[in-house]
Design a protein around this motif. Structure first.
Motif, PDB file in Angstrom:
ATOM      1  N   ARG A 165      51.448  63.094 -21.944  1.00  0.00           N
ATOM      2  CA  ARG A 165      51.532  62.865 -20.502  1.00  0.00           C
ATOM      3  C   ARG A 165      52.534  63.834 -19.875  1.00  0.00           C
ATOM      4  NH1 ARG A 165      55.379  57.608 -19.210  1.00  0.00           N
ATOM      5  NH2 ARG A 165      57.106  58.220 -20.551  1.00  0.00           N
ATOM      6  N   LEU A 166      52.382  64.029 -18.577  1.00  0.00           N
ATOM      7  CA  LEU A 166      53.310  64.834 -17.802  1.00  0.00           C
ATOM      8  C   LEU A 166      54.214  63.873 -17.032  1.00  0.00           C
ATOM      9  CD1 LEU A 166      54.000  67.793 -16.941  1.00  0.00           C
ATOM     10  CD2 LEU A 166      52.555  67.383 -14.928  1.00  0.00           C
ATOM     11  N   LEU A 167      55.508  64.044 -17.203  1.00  0.00           N
ATOM     12  CA  LEU A 167      56.474  63.130 -16.601  1.00  0.00           C
ATOM     13  C   LEU A 167      57.486  63.937 -15.794  1.00  0.00           C
ATOM     14  CD1 LEU A 167      57.470  60.158 -16.497  1.00  0.00           C
ATOM     15  CD2 LEU A 167      58.846  60.650 -18.527  1.00  0.00           C
ATOM     16  N   ILE A 168      57.581  63.649 -14.488  1.00  0.00           N
ATOM     17  CA  ILE A 168      58.482  64.372 -13.588  1.00  0.00           C
ATOM     18  C   ILE A 168      59.675  63.468 -13.268  1.00  0.00           C
ATOM     19  CG2 ILE A 168      58.673  65.498 -11.332  1.00  0.00           C
ATOM     20  CD1 ILE A 168      55.652  65.982 -11.475  1.00  0.00           C
ATOM     21  N   TYR A 169      60.857  64.054 -13.308  1.00  0.00           N
ATOM     22  CA  TYR A 169      62.063  63.249 -13.078  1.00  0.00           C
ATOM     23  C   TYR A 169      63.046  64.013 -12.199  1.00  0.00           C
ATOM     24  CZ  TYR A 169      64.549  66.254 -16.387  1.00  0.00           C
ATOM     25  OH  TYR A 169      65.129  67.339 -17.000  1.00  0.00           O
ATOM     26  N   LYS A 170      64.088  63.290 -11.766  1.00  0.00           N
ATOM     27  CA  LYS A 170      65.195  63.905 -11.043  1.00  0.00           C
ATOM     28  C   LYS A 170      66.492  63.447 -11.694  1.00  0.00           C
ATOM     29  CE  LYS A 170      66.169  60.330  -7.623  1.00  0.00           C
ATOM     30  NZ  LYS A 170      67.598  60.209  -7.999  1.00  0.00           N
ATOM     31  N   LEU A 171      67.556  64.173 -11.425  1.00  0.00           N
ATOM     32  CA  LEU A 171      68.868  63.797 -11.933  1.00  0.00           C
ATOM     33  C   LEU A 171      69.474  62.712 -11.048  1.00  0.00           C
ATOM     34  CD1 LEU A 171      70.265  67.330 -12.857  1.00  0.00           C
ATOM     35  CD2 LEU A 171      69.255  65.613 -14.383  1.00  0.00           C
ATOM     36  N   PRO A 172      70.299  61.838 -11.592  1.00  0.00           N
ATOM     37  CA  PRO A 172      70.814  60.707 -10.811  1.00  0.00           C
ATOM     38  C   PRO A 172      71.596  61.119  -9.576  1.00  0.00           C
ATOM     39  CG  PRO A 172      71.203  60.381 -13.153  1.00  0.00           C
ATOM     40  CD  PRO A 172      70.721  61.784 -12.995  1.00  0.00           C
ATOM     41  N   GLN A 173      72.275  62.257  -9.622  1.00  0.00           N
ATOM     42  CA  GLN A 173      73.129  62.630  -8.491  1.00  0.00           C
ATOM     43  C   GLN A 173      72.338  63.202  -7.323  1.00  0.00           C
ATOM     44  OE1 GLN A 173      73.226  63.941 -11.527  1.00  0.00           O
ATOM     45  NE2 GLN A 173      73.399  66.186 -11.476  1.00  0.00           N
ATOM     46  N   ASN A 174      71.063  63.479  -7.501  1.00  0.00           N
ATOM     47  CA  ASN A 174      70.258  64.079  -6.440  1.00  0.00           C
ATOM     48  C   ASN A 174      69.484  63.009  -5.671  1.00  0.00           C
ATOM     49  OD1 ASN A 174      71.169  66.609  -7.187  1.00  0.00           O
ATOM     50  ND2 ASN A 174      69.408  66.994  -8.523  1.00  0.00           N
ATOM     51  N   PRO A 175      69.052  63.336  -4.440  1.00  0.00           N
ATOM     52  CA  PRO A 175      68.323  62.351  -3.629  1.00  0.00           C
ATOM     53  C   PRO A 175      67.030  61.924  -4.297  1.00  0.00           C
ATOM     54  CG  PRO A 175      69.089  64.167  -2.270  1.00  0.00           C
ATOM     55  CD  PRO A 175      69.318  64.572  -3.686  1.00  0.00           C
ATOM     56  N   GLY A 176      66.453  60.853  -3.749  1.00  0.00           N
ATOM     57  CA  GLY A 176      65.270  60.256  -4.355  1.00  0.00           C
ATOM     58  C   GLY A 176      63.976  60.850  -3.879  1.00  0.00           C
ATOM     59  N   ALA A 177      63.026  59.969  -3.578  1.00  0.00           N
ATOM     60  CA  ALA A 177      61.656  60.394  -3.241  1.00  0.00           C
ATOM     61  C   ALA A 177      61.663  61.326  -2.027  1.00  0.00           C
ATOM     62  CB  ALA A 177      60.792  59.162  -2.966  1.00  0.00           C
ATOM     63  N   GLY A 178      60.739  62.257  -2.071  1.00  0.00           N
ATOM     64  CA  GLY A 178      60.605  63.197  -0.966  1.00  0.00           C
ATOM     65  C   GLY A 178      61.383  64.474  -1.158  1.00  0.00           C
ATOM     66  N   TYR A 179      62.139  64.605  -2.250  1.00  0.00           N
ATOM     67  CA  TYR A 179      62.934  65.803  -2.495  1.00  0.00           C
ATOM     68  C   TYR A 179      62.427  66.514  -3.741  1.00  0.00           C
ATOM     69  CZ  TYR A 179      66.169  64.149   1.074  1.00  0.00           C
ATOM     70  OH  TYR A 179      66.723  63.729   2.267  1.00  0.00           O
ATOM     71  N   VAL A 180      62.901  67.706  -3.948  1.00  0.00           N
ATOM     72  CA  VAL A 180      62.442  68.520  -5.085  1.00  0.00           C
ATOM     73  C   VAL A 180      62.935  67.897  -6.391  1.00  0.00           C
ATOM     74  CG1 VAL A 180      62.548  70.795  -6.173  1.00  0.00           C
ATOM     75  CG2 VAL A 180      62.435  70.604  -3.681  1.00  0.00           C
ATOM     76  N   PRO A 181      62.026  67.693  -7.398  1.00  0.00           N
ATOM     77  CA  PRO A 181      62.461  67.151  -8.689  1.00  0.00           C
ATOM     78  C   PRO A 181      63.374  68.129  -9.418  1.00  0.00           C
ATOM     79  CG  PRO A 181      60.095  66.911  -8.391  1.00  0.00           C
ATOM     80  CD  PRO A 181      60.578  67.845  -7.306  1.00  0.00           C
TER      81      PRO A 181
END
Length: 307
Positions: A165-181
């Motif tokens: 599967r392809l799984l996209i994530y962000k780092l905890p210190q960065n903003p949530g949905a709507g921003y660049v992963p």
């Protein structure tokens, strides 16, 4: 009658006193001797009866006359039996058990070997921590489980099933949905035939060692990447971690002047191997702390599935 008695008495001669006393003494001695004989007979009978009831042990026969005798050698003292082979201690008694009751023998059980699964459900894949979610749902795709390592091919004939599967994530210190992963995983789970999963990790280690440098596809001019193993432990039954370093390029293929670092970790749990290949997002590099945290979640999800 009186005249007859007188006549008869006159014809008899009276015994003198000395003779009468001698006869009386003689009768007394006879009576005493008879009593002593009777007592002796009684005592003798008792002694003879005791000898019949308790016969004494026969006395040793003395050696024939003229046979020389020698003193017996000293006899060594017999060692205490408890000092040579002490008796085993008595087993402890169980409270509430009646005296004399033999305790039941413990049941010997052997743990059954883990069963090799034949299919991979969705629940075998871990879920991102809430702070890492971007709002983009994971997507199952037919992706490569590993990057190319100088053309090495990890044997696939022992694969029972694989899902990626392809799984996209962000780092905890960065903003949530709507921003660049911040990163992307190509996350795979593979079931191997019983006893063959450890061979896969051995071959993967060797493939990394045999491919320290390789040409990177694409780009003009083509670039090179370097691969090396990193120390790793504490994940599943065993794990392999290696990094891929290459010059950074933007979306147009132009060099950025920053080195990209990608981390790849393969983890074995029994006959199952899961691989997290961190591929970044728009020239970002892998963060070791994030890959470690997601690796632990991946192991926990697979163990929960296998249990």
């Amino acid at each position: 009658m009186y005249r007859s008695l007188a006549t008869d008495a006159d014809t008899r001669e009276l015994v003198v006193p000395d003779v009468l006393r001698h006869q009386a003494d003689r009768r007394a001695r006879l009576r005493a001797a008879g009593g002593a004989v009777a007592v002796a007979l009684v005592v003798g009978g008792v002694m003879i009866g005791g000898q019949v009831v308790a016969v004494p042990s026969p006395k040793p026969v003395p050696p024939p006359a003229g046979t020389p005798t020698f003193p017996s050698p000293p006899v060594a003292p017999t060692p205490d039996a408890t000092a040579v082979s002490p008796s085993p201690p008595a087993p402890p008694t169980t409270a509430g058990r009646s005296p004399g009751t033999t305790p039941a023998s413990p049941r010997v059980t052997s743990a059954a070997p883990p069963r090799t699964p034949t299919s991979i459900p969705d629940r075998a894949f871990f879920a991102l921590a809430p702070a890492n979610r971007t709002g983009i749902a994971p997507e199952f795709r037919d992706l490569d489980a590993l990057p190319g390592l100088c053309g090495a091919r990890i044997p696939s004939e022992t694969v029972v099933q694989r899902r990626t599967r392809l799984l996209i994530y962000k780092l905890p210190q960065n903003p949530g949905a709507g921003y660049v992963p911040d990163g992307t995983y190509a996350h795979s789970i593979t079931i191997y035939r019983s006893g063959r999963a450890d061979d896969v990790l051995k071959e993967l280690r060797q493939a990394v060692r045999d491919c320290p440098v390789q040409k990177r596809p694409g780009g003009d001019p083509p670039s090179r990447s370097t691969q090396r193993l990193l120390a790793d432990s504490g994940y599943g039954d065993e794990s392999v971690l290696f990094e891929i370093r290459s010059p950074g390029q933007d979306v147009n293929g132009d060099p950025t002047g920053v080195e990209d670092v990608r981390l790849v970790r393969a983890i074995r749990i029994g006959d199952v191997v899961t691989i997290l290949w961190e591929q970044g997002w728009e020239n970002t590099s892998s963060q070791r702390a994030q890959v470690d945290a997601d690796s632990r979640r991946a192991v926990a999800a697979i163990r929960a599935w296998l249990d």
